[in-house]
Design an enzyme around this catalytic site. Structure first.
Site, PDB file in Angstrom:
ATOM      1  N   HIS A 247       0.825  -1.215   0.000  1.00  0.00           N
ATOM      2  CA  HIS A 247       0.000   0.000   0.000  1.00  0.00           C
ATOM      3  C   HIS A 247       0.857   1.263   0.000  1.00  0.00           C
ATOM      4  O   HIS A 247       2.045   1.247   0.352  1.00  0.00           O
ATOM      5  CB  HIS A 247      -0.927   0.006   1.218  1.00  0.00           C
ATOM      6  CG  HIS A 247      -0.186   0.081   2.527  1.00  0.00           C
ATOM      7  ND1 HIS A 247       0.301   1.270   3.050  1.00  0.00           N
ATOM      8  CD2 HIS A 247       0.170  -0.876   3.411  1.00  0.00           C
ATOM      9  CE1 HIS A 247       0.912   1.035   4.194  1.00  0.00           C
ATOM     10  NE2 HIS A 247       0.857  -0.260   4.439  1.00  0.00           N
TER      11      HIS A 247
ATOM     12  N   GLU B 184      -2.301  -6.745   7.384  1.00  0.00           N
ATOM     13  CA  GLU B 184      -0.994  -6.625   8.009  1.00  0.00           C
ATOM     14  C   GLU B 184      -0.912  -7.510   9.251  1.00  0.00           C
ATOM     15  O   GLU B 184      -1.934  -7.930   9.802  1.00  0.00           O
ATOM     16  CB  GLU B 184      -0.739  -5.149   8.381  1.00  0.00           C
ATOM     17  CG  GLU B 184       0.600  -4.861   9.050  1.00  0.00           C
ATOM     18  CD  GLU B 184       1.798  -5.269   8.205  1.00  0.00           C
ATOM     19  OE1 GLU B 184       2.006  -6.485   8.023  1.00  0.00           O
ATOM     20  OE2 GLU B 184       2.550  -4.373   7.761  1.00  0.00           O
TER      21      GLU B 184
END
Length: 279
Positions: free
Chosen positions: A11, A89
């Site tokens: 990202h 994550e």
């Protein structure tokens, strides 16, 4: 034989990345202005790739990055992005929302080192790896099913027609050596059954790639150093893999890493965009 391309992108930057604060799963920050510029740059870099599937973590920073990349694509603007919690994550528990230095201090107090240290309420590296393994096996099954459907619908003749070949293959010619693009290493001359884009996170991606190398014997670029292999990808760093499944065998994938954490698209975005590697 089943062959598919896998492009993995971290990202874009958030303000917490810039301030070196852990986000993990509990802090769901949007992209910063810099992060959107990075995602735009990655989208332009990938704009000529015809992806067949797009998957993203369901955390906001990944979702915004995936949408921005797809918005720049010449072929796939209307392709559905599928959000998957397996791509989140690593969970950092009590360390989330706190400076990275706090995590290092916790690890030191416990007599351990990052990244193997697991704070209270966080995920172990083995737990993250299990998520990555489960998602990758899902992708392999998806590619096998697509190849079987193609065979059932059109037969072997359509596999040699080459009509979609050029758009399905990743445009790495300016970013790696000829050896990585040769036909022996998965190269640019064979049709892919699928070309999959995945948008995820730094610590997760590092763990996933470690799984590829240590468990699945992934072939690496000849010029890759050990420090590059162990480093966290920069924001919107791009990695590309070719996966072969001989006779559709899900247990023994042959993986070739074409490029790892590629960031040449960030050169014109600004030097500050290349550095942040906080999760």
């Amino acid at each position: 034989m089943v062959r598919f391309g896998l492009t993995v992108v971290r990202h874009g930057e958030t303000r917490y990345n810039k301030d070196k604060i852990l986000q993990g799963q509990g802090v769901d920050e949007p992209l910063s202005a810099t992060g959107f510029r990075q995602a735009d740059a990655a989208g332009l870099f990938l704009s000529n790739v015809k992806f067949t599937h797009v998957f993203s973590s369901d955390l906001l920073r990944a979702k915004q990055t995936a949408a921005t990349i797809l918005g720049k694509n010449k072929f796939c603007k209307d392709l559905e992005i599928k959000y998957d919690a397996r791509l989140r994550e690593r969970k950092y528990g009590v360390a989330e929302g706190r400076p990275l230095t706090d995590l290092k201090a916790m690890a030191k107090a416990a007599g351990e080192q990052c990244p193997s240290f697991t704070p209270s309420g966080g995920e172990t590296l083995d737990e993250v790896r299990e998520r990555a393994r489960d998602f990758f096996e899902f992708l392999c099954r998806l590619a096998v099913e697509l190849e079987q459907k193609e065979q059932d619908m059109h037969g072997a003749a359509s596999r040699s027609s080459g009509t979609s070949e050029e758009q399905l293959v990743f445009p790495w010619t300016n970013h790696c050596s000829e050896a990585e693009l040769s036909s022996d290493n998965g190269g640019a001359s064979k049709i892919l059954d699928a070309n999959i884009l995945v948008v995820s996170h730094g610590a997760y991606m590092r763990n996933w790639i470690s799984y590829f190398v240590s468990d699945l014997n992934c072939t690496l670029p000849t010029n890759l150093t050990k420090s590059q292999l162990s480093s966290v990808s920069p924001n919107t760093g791009v990695s590309h893999f070719i996966i072969k499944l001989e006779n559709g065998n899900l247990l023994k994938p042959e993986i070739t890493c074409v490029c790892l954490n590629q960031d040449s698209h960030l050169v014109d975005v600004g030097a500050e965009c290349v550095a942040p590697k906080v999760f």
